[in-house]
Design an enzyme around this catalytic site. Structure first.
Site, PDB file in Angstrom:
ATOM      1  N   ASP A   1       0.851  -1.181   0.000  1.00  0.00           N
ATOM      2  CA  ASP A   1       0.000   0.000   0.000  1.00  0.00           C
ATOM      3  C   ASP A   1       0.896   1.242   0.000  1.00  0.00           C
ATOM      4  OD1 ASP A   1      -2.533   1.342   0.210  1.00  0.00           O
ATOM      5  OD2 ASP A   1      -2.063   1.747   2.296  1.00  0.00           O
TER       6      ASP A   1
ATOM      7  N   ASP B   1      -0.337   5.263   0.565  1.00  0.00           N
ATOM      8  CA  ASP B   1      -0.668   6.350   1.486  1.00  0.00           C
ATOM      9  C   ASP B   1      -0.736   5.814   2.911  1.00  0.00           C
ATOM     10  OD1 ASP B   1      -1.383   8.750   2.546  1.00  0.00           O
ATOM     11  OD2 ASP B   1      -3.297   8.919   1.510  1.00  0.00           O
TER      12      ASP B   1
ATOM     13  N   ASP C   1      -1.346  -0.277   6.117  1.00  0.00           N
ATOM     14  CA  ASP C   1      -1.455   0.458   7.372  1.00  0.00           C
ATOM     15  C   ASP C   1      -2.860   0.400   7.968  1.00  0.00           C
ATOM     16  OD1 ASP C   1      -2.404   2.184   5.203  1.00  0.00           O
ATOM     17  OD2 ASP C   1      -2.498   3.762   6.720  1.00  0.00           O
TER      18      ASP C   1
END
Length: 279
Positions: free
Chosen positions: A12, A14, A211
C-alpha cells in the site's frame, strides 16, 4: 504442510510510503530493497493514474517504480469491467483519473450506461446523483464502487484533513436505489487478485504490507496472503487490534522496523541494494 515463504510483495502507499508529500521513515530504503523482488504498489485511491503516482514518488525523493508496477482501484475497476462486459458504456462520478481509466477500455455514455461507477474526489452533486439513480432504476445499470473507504486521509497546507472516500460517495446512490454496489478495492478480493495475476504469484506466497487493518490486512488474510501492518497511518502505535480481524504476521511501527524483521526472517525477500535516498 509448511507454509511457503513469501517471494513477492504487495505494498500500500498512502500511510505506508508517505503522508501528503512527505515520505515516511524507512520508505526509500524499503523500496530500494525491492529491486530484485516482484512487487506491485496497490491503492484504493482512484484519483491519480499510475504514471502520475510514479512521478509523485520521484518528486518526494523515493525510488520511482515503473508505472506498470502500480495498480489503482480505478485501473482495476476498468479492467474488470472490460473483462466482464467488453465495450461497456459507463457513467462515472469522481476525479479525472477515474474517467481516464474507464475511457481507455469503455465508452462514457450518461444516457445509456451499463454501469454507474463511483470513485473519489470532486464531482458528486444533485444532477450527477439524479443521472446515476435513473440509470440504475430505469435502465438497469449496475452500481460499481472503486473502493469501500468511507473516509480517507489528506494533507492540505500542512494540516491533516479527513475527506469522504468512495464508500461515502457511493452511499447516496445505494440508499436511493436500494442496490448494493459491487466493490472492487480492498478488502474485496478483485484488486488483490489482479495484482497477484500481474506478479504471477499465488496468494500464499505473497506478502501484503499496509497500514489499515480493516482493508489491507483483512482482505489479504482472507485470501491466505502473508500480512504486515505498519503503524504509520491512521492506526497508531498502541491502538488495540480489532478482535474481528486476523492478527498480521508482522505488526511493526514503520517500514524501517519491517525491513529489519524481514532481513531476519525472510532474507531472500529483500535482496536489492538499499537506496541512498533519505528515509
Amino acid at each position: 504442510m509448511t507454509r511457503p515463504a513469501p517471494r513477492a510483495i504487495l505494498l500500500d502507499m498512502d500511510g505506508v510510503l508517505y503522508h501528503g508529500e512527505r515520505p515516511l521513515p524507512g520508505a526509500a530504503t524499503f523500496l530500494g530493497r525491492l529491486a530484485a523482488t516482484p512487487f506491485v504498489l496497490v491503492t484504493n485511491n482512484p484519483i491519480r493514474p499510475p504514471a502520475e503516482i510514479a512521478g509523485r514518488l520521484a518528486a518526494m525523493g523515493l525510488p520511482c517504480p515503473d508505472p506498470t508496477a502500480i495498480l489503482t482501484s480505478a485501473e482495476a475497476t476498468a479492467r474488470w469491467l472490460a473483462r466482464t462486459h467488453p465495450g461497456f458504456r459507463f457513467f462515472a462520478v469522481g476525479a479525472p483519473g477515474l474517467h481516464a481509466a474507464l475511457g481507455q477500455v469503455g465508452f462514457e455514455d450518461p444516457q445509456r450506461a451499463d454501469f454507474v461507477v463511483i470513485g473519489e474526489g470532486p464531482g458528486l452533486d444533485f444532477e450527477q446523483l439524479t443521472i446515476g439513480i435513473n440509470l440504475i432504476l430505469q435502465r438497469g445499470a449496475r452500481l460499481i464502487a472503486t473502493n469501500p473507504d468511507t473516509t480517507v486521509d489528506a494533507v492540505r497546507d500542512g494540516h491533516h484533513l479527513i475527506l469522504p472516500g468512495g464508500g461515502a460517495l457511493v452511499a447516496p446512490f445505494a440508499a436511493a436505489t436500494g442496490v448494493t454496489p459491487t466493490v472492487i478495492g480492498k478488502p474485496e478480493p478483485l484488486l488483490y487478485e489482479m495484482a497477484l495475476e500481474r506478479l504471477g504469484c499465488p496468494a500464499g506466497a505473497c506478502l501484503m504490507v499496509g497500514d489499515r487493518p480493516d482493508t489491507d490486512i483483512a482482505g489479504a488474510a482472507r485470501l491466505g496472503m502473508w500480512t504486515a501492518l505498519v503503524r504509520t497511518g491512521r492506526f497508531a502505535p498502541g491502538a488495540p487490534w480489532p478482535t474481528e480481524i486476523p492478527v498480521p504476521d508482522w505488526d511493526l511501527v514503520d517500514l524501517a522496523a519491517l525491513t529489519r524483521a524481514l532481513e531476519a526472517t525472510c532474507p531472500d525477500l529483500l535482496a536489492g541494494e538499499a537506496s541512498s535516498a533519505p528515509g
